[in-house]
Design a protein around this motif. Structure first.
Motif, PDB file in Angstrom:
ATOM      1  N   ASN A  87     -19.830   8.775   8.558  1.00  0.00           N
ATOM      2  CA  ASN A  87     -18.746   9.675   8.353  1.00  0.00           C
ATOM      3  C   ASN A  87     -17.491   8.766   7.867  1.00  0.00           C
ATOM      4  OD1 ASN A  87     -20.077  11.906   9.452  1.00  0.00           O
ATOM      5  ND2 ASN A  87     -19.098  11.262  11.482  1.00  0.00           N
ATOM      6  N   ALA A  88     -17.929   7.951   6.795  1.00  0.00           N
ATOM      7  CA  ALA A  88     -16.870   7.373   6.028  1.00  0.00           C
ATOM      8  C   ALA A  88     -15.882   8.128   5.380  1.00  0.00           C
ATOM      9  CB  ALA A  88     -17.367   6.218   5.048  1.00  0.00           C
ATOM     10  N   LEU A  89     -14.578   8.012   5.109  1.00  0.00           N
ATOM     11  CA  LEU A  89     -13.681   8.874   4.783  1.00  0.00           C
ATOM     12  C   LEU A  89     -13.493   8.353   3.192  1.00  0.00           C
ATOM     13  CD1 LEU A  89     -10.942   8.369   7.441  1.00  0.00           C
ATOM     14  CD2 LEU A  89     -12.498  10.378   7.160  1.00  0.00           C
ATOM     15  N   ASN A  90     -13.866   9.400   2.325  1.00  0.00           N
ATOM     16  CA  ASN A  90     -13.793   9.195   0.820  1.00  0.00           C
ATOM     17  C   ASN A  90     -12.817  10.514   0.304  1.00  0.00           C
ATOM     18  OD1 ASN A  90     -15.343  11.331   0.788  1.00  0.00           O
ATOM     19  ND2 ASN A  90     -16.845  10.639  -0.445  1.00  0.00           N
ATOM     20  N   LEU A  91     -12.396  10.381  -0.859  1.00  0.00           N
ATOM     21  CA  LEU A  91     -11.415  11.664  -1.166  1.00  0.00           C
ATOM     22  C   LEU A  91     -11.828  12.878  -1.031  1.00  0.00           C
ATOM     23  CD1 LEU A  91      -8.788  11.405  -2.795  1.00  0.00           C
ATOM     24  CD2 LEU A  91     -10.116  11.591  -5.203  1.00  0.00           C
ATOM     25  N   GLU A  92     -13.315  13.301  -1.300  1.00  0.00           N
ATOM     26  CA  GLU A  92     -13.627  14.444  -0.972  1.00  0.00           C
ATOM     27  C   GLU A  92     -14.028  15.056   0.301  1.00  0.00           C
ATOM     28  OE1 GLU A  92     -14.974  12.776  -4.767  1.00  0.00           O
ATOM     29  OE2 GLU A  92     -15.522  12.044  -2.882  1.00  0.00           O
ATOM     30  N   ASP A 131       3.364   3.699  -2.321  1.00  0.00           N
ATOM     31  CA  ASP A 131       3.327   2.732  -3.417  1.00  0.00           C
ATOM     32  C   ASP A 131       3.403   1.106  -2.807  1.00  0.00           C
ATOM     33  OD1 ASP A 131       3.003   4.307  -5.652  1.00  0.00           O
ATOM     34  OD2 ASP A 131       4.835   4.848  -5.314  1.00  0.00           O
ATOM     35  N   ALA A 132       4.178   0.919  -1.662  1.00  0.00           N
ATOM     36  CA  ALA A 132       4.123  -0.280  -1.109  1.00  0.00           C
ATOM     37  C   ALA A 132       2.896  -0.670  -0.283  1.00  0.00           C
ATOM     38  CB  ALA A 132       5.438  -0.099   0.136  1.00  0.00           C
ATOM     39  N   PHE A 133       2.307   0.374   0.185  1.00  0.00           N
ATOM     40  CA  PHE A 133       0.906   0.168   0.972  1.00  0.00           C
ATOM     41  C   PHE A 133      -0.074  -0.194  -0.268  1.00  0.00           C
ATOM     42  CE2 PHE A 133      -3.112   1.818   2.399  1.00  0.00           C
ATOM     43  CZ  PHE A 133      -3.005   1.263   3.627  1.00  0.00           C
ATOM     44  N   ILE A 134       0.091   0.528  -1.299  1.00  0.00           N
ATOM     45  CA  ILE A 134      -1.160   0.190  -2.542  1.00  0.00           C
ATOM     46  C   ILE A 134      -0.673  -1.134  -2.901  1.00  0.00           C
ATOM     47  CG2 ILE A 134      -1.651   0.954  -4.722  1.00  0.00           C
ATOM     48  CD1 ILE A 134      -1.024   3.510  -3.852  1.00  0.00           C
ATOM     49  N   ASP A 135       0.404  -1.557  -3.117  1.00  0.00           N
ATOM     50  CA  ASP A 135       0.782  -2.922  -3.414  1.00  0.00           C
ATOM     51  C   ASP A 135       0.226  -3.980  -2.522  1.00  0.00           C
ATOM     52  OD1 ASP A 135       2.454  -2.334  -5.569  1.00  0.00           O
ATOM     53  OD2 ASP A 135       4.428  -2.473  -4.412  1.00  0.00           O
ATOM     54  N   GLY A 136       0.249  -3.653  -1.189  1.00  0.00           N
ATOM     55  CA  GLY A 136      -0.555  -4.626  -0.194  1.00  0.00           C
ATOM     56  C   GLY A 136      -1.932  -4.727  -0.307  1.00  0.00           C
ATOM     57  N   PHE A 137      -2.579  -3.313  -0.923  1.00  0.00           N
ATOM     58  CA  PHE A 137      -3.746  -3.136  -1.089  1.00  0.00           C
ATOM     59  C   PHE A 137      -4.489  -4.131  -1.960  1.00  0.00           C
ATOM     60  CE2 PHE A 137      -7.624  -1.328  -2.954  1.00  0.00           C
ATOM     61  CZ  PHE A 137      -8.332  -0.627  -1.905  1.00  0.00           C
ATOM     62  N   PHE A 138      -3.757  -4.372  -3.077  1.00  0.00           N
ATOM     63  CA  PHE A 138      -4.048  -5.153  -4.173  1.00  0.00           C
ATOM     64  C   PHE A 138      -3.593  -6.421  -4.011  1.00  0.00           C
ATOM     65  CE2 PHE A 138      -4.549  -1.035  -6.251  1.00  0.00           C
ATOM     66  CZ  PHE A 138      -5.815  -1.019  -6.787  1.00  0.00           C
ATOM     67  N   HIS A 139      -3.073  -6.925  -2.978  1.00  0.00           N
ATOM     68  CA  HIS A 139      -2.702  -8.352  -2.806  1.00  0.00           C
ATOM     69  C   HIS A 139      -3.876  -9.194  -2.875  1.00  0.00           C
ATOM     70  CE1 HIS A 139      -1.483 -11.834  -0.513  1.00  0.00           C
ATOM     71  NE2 HIS A 139      -0.179 -11.740  -0.852  1.00  0.00           N
ATOM     72  N   PRO A 181     -16.081   0.196   0.309  1.00  0.00           N
ATOM     73  CA  PRO A 181     -16.971  -0.002  -0.966  1.00  0.00           C
ATOM     74  C   PRO A 181     -16.469   1.076  -1.916  1.00  0.00           C
ATOM     75  CG  PRO A 181     -18.340  -0.019   1.077  1.00  0.00           C
ATOM     76  CD  PRO A 181     -17.085   0.432   1.675  1.00  0.00           C
ATOM     77  N   ALA A 182     -16.519   2.271  -1.789  1.00  0.00           N
ATOM     78  CA  ALA A 182     -16.112   3.148  -2.964  1.00  0.00           C
ATOM     79  C   ALA A 182     -14.821   2.862  -3.411  1.00  0.00           C
ATOM     80  CB  ALA A 182     -16.375   4.541  -2.125  1.00  0.00           C
ATOM     81  N   LEU A 183     -13.819   2.626  -2.416  1.00  0.00           N
ATOM     82  CA  LEU A 183     -12.448   2.560  -2.910  1.00  0.00           C
ATOM     83  C   LEU A 183     -12.303   1.184  -3.629  1.00  0.00           C
ATOM     84  CD1 LEU A 183      -9.736   3.922  -2.232  1.00  0.00           C
ATOM     85  CD2 LEU A 183      -9.367   2.400  -0.352  1.00  0.00           C
ATOM     86  N   LEU A 184     -13.089   0.230  -3.336  1.00  0.00           N
ATOM     87  CA  LEU A 184     -12.882  -1.083  -4.063  1.00  0.00           C
ATOM     88  C   LEU A 184     -13.364  -0.859  -5.650  1.00  0.00           C
ATOM     89  CD1 LEU A 184     -13.773  -4.058  -1.554  1.00  0.00           C
ATOM     90  CD2 LEU A 184     -11.687  -3.490  -2.714  1.00  0.00           C
ATOM     91  N   ARG A 204      -4.285   4.986  -5.479  1.00  0.00           N
ATOM     92  CA  ARG A 204      -3.227   5.791  -4.877  1.00  0.00           C
ATOM     93  C   ARG A 204      -3.563   7.324  -4.823  1.00  0.00           C
ATOM     94  NH1 ARG A 204       1.052   8.810  -5.799  1.00  0.00           N
ATOM     95  NH2 ARG A 204       3.338   7.799  -5.147  1.00  0.00           N
ATOM     96  N   GLU A 205      -4.420   7.697  -5.499  1.00  0.00           N
ATOM     97  CA  GLU A 205      -5.032   9.237  -5.420  1.00  0.00           C
ATOM     98  C   GLU A 205      -5.620   9.452  -3.909  1.00  0.00           C
ATOM     99  OE1 GLU A 205      -7.454  12.454  -7.610  1.00  0.00           O
ATOM    100  OE2 GLU A 205      -8.004  10.511  -7.893  1.00  0.00           O
ATOM    101  N   PHE A 206      -6.317   8.271  -3.677  1.00  0.00           N
ATOM    102  CA  PHE A 206      -7.110   8.273  -2.255  1.00  0.00           C
ATOM    103  C   PHE A 206      -6.343   8.129  -1.303  1.00  0.00           C
ATOM    104  CE2 PHE A 206      -8.446   6.151   1.354  1.00  0.00           C
ATOM    105  CZ  PHE A 206      -9.422   6.839   1.755  1.00  0.00           C
ATOM    106  N   TRP A 207      -5.063   7.111  -1.383  1.00  0.00           N
ATOM    107  CA  TRP A 207      -4.303   7.071  -0.111  1.00  0.00           C
ATOM    108  C   TRP A 207      -3.315   8.162  -0.060  1.00  0.00           C
ATOM    109  CZ3 TRP A 207      -5.712   4.441   3.743  1.00  0.00           C
ATOM    110  CH2 TRP A 207      -6.408   3.244   3.661  1.00  0.00           C
ATOM    111  N   ARG A 208      -3.037   8.656  -1.140  1.00  0.00           N
ATOM    112  CA  ARG A 208      -2.173   9.878  -0.931  1.00  0.00           C
ATOM    113  C   ARG A 208      -2.797  10.958  -0.260  1.00  0.00           C
ATOM    114  NH1 ARG A 208       2.672  11.915  -2.923  1.00  0.00           N
ATOM    115  NH2 ARG A 208       2.881  14.165  -2.972  1.00  0.00           N
TER     116      ARG A 208
END
Length: 251
Positions: free
Chosen positions: A21-26, A225-233, A62-65, A73-77
């Protein structure tokens, strides 16, 4: 991705995306649609459930990477929008935590009104730090309002996953029961709640959840956006890729 099950006036929304039950966009969008449909169809309460042994393993890393910054950004929103949909639900929602519930799975449960968890070797928690992510304040506050400031700090900073008994002891969940009775107990709580005078119950609930409503009143005000900046750290990316590599080695 979902099974929608009617229990008289209560709608159960069961996550059904094997194997974990991994969470993806769909799936996130399907949850939001199912929540809206249940309200539109005059459901008086909802249960958000998983499958035996697994509520949700959290984000499909794995899908998000594989996604670029716009895709991430679309996913996290959509993830935060799902939290907002639960926060703003006009009717009570019980989480039927049918097994393991790390990270994103645990987060979704925090926005429900009541949490029933399976007894046994199951773990729950916000382990974002352990995978290199920073839990933003709009998520941290959801945990603080459930377990208190100090306990939330300890759990968040360490990224600890706790077992079911510990979760009950610190207030992370409200009730434990056998894995095959979790949804039954969630329905029981909802039926007791729905038996109360409706106007008084719903109005009191809205006041009690005002902090959640306020925090998620405006999606554009959330620190996405700040969260996404952290994701790409770089360190976060390295940690996440190491996690995926370990997962691929598991039988």
């Amino acid at each position: 991705m979902l099974n929608v099950i009617k229990h008289d006036a209560i709608t159960e929304i069961q996550l059904a995306r094997p194997p974990v039950n991994a969470l993806n966009l769909e799936l996130l969008r399907a949850i939001q649609e199912a929540l809206a449909d249940a309200v539109r169809d005059d459901a008086r309460g909802m249960v958000l459930s998983g499958t035996q042994g697994m509520f949700s393993a959290g984000v499909d890393v794995p899908a998000l990477l594989t996604r670029d910054r716009a895709g991430v950004r679309e996913f996290w929103r959509e993830f935060f929008a799902t939290c907002a949909a639960l926060a703003h639900s006009p009717i009570p929602v019980a989480a039927s935590i049918t097994g393991h519930s790390p990270a994103g799975g645990a987060v979704l449960s925090l926005f429900c009104d009541y949490r029933v968890m399976a007894q046994g070797p199951y773990r729950i928690g916000l382990n974002e730090v352990q995978v290199g992510l920073v839990a933003p304040d709009c998520i941290q506050m959801a945990l603080r309002r459930i377990v208190g400031n100090y306990r939330a700090e300890r759990l968040l900073v360490s990224g600890t996953l706790i077992d079911a008994e510990q979760a009950l002891a610190c207030g992370f969940v409200d009730e434990l029961t056998s894995v095959d009775e979790v949804t039954t107990r969630a329905l029981h709580w909802l039926n007791e709640t729905l038996a109360l005078p409706r106007h008084a119950m719903l109005a009191t609930r809205q006041i009690a959840r005002a902090d959640l409503l306020h925090a998620y009143a405006d999606m554009d005000s959330l620190p996405i956006d700040a969260f996404i900046d952290g994701f790409f750290h770089p360190q976060t990316q390295a940690t996440l890729h190491e996690l995926v590599a370990r997962l691929k080695k598991k039988p």
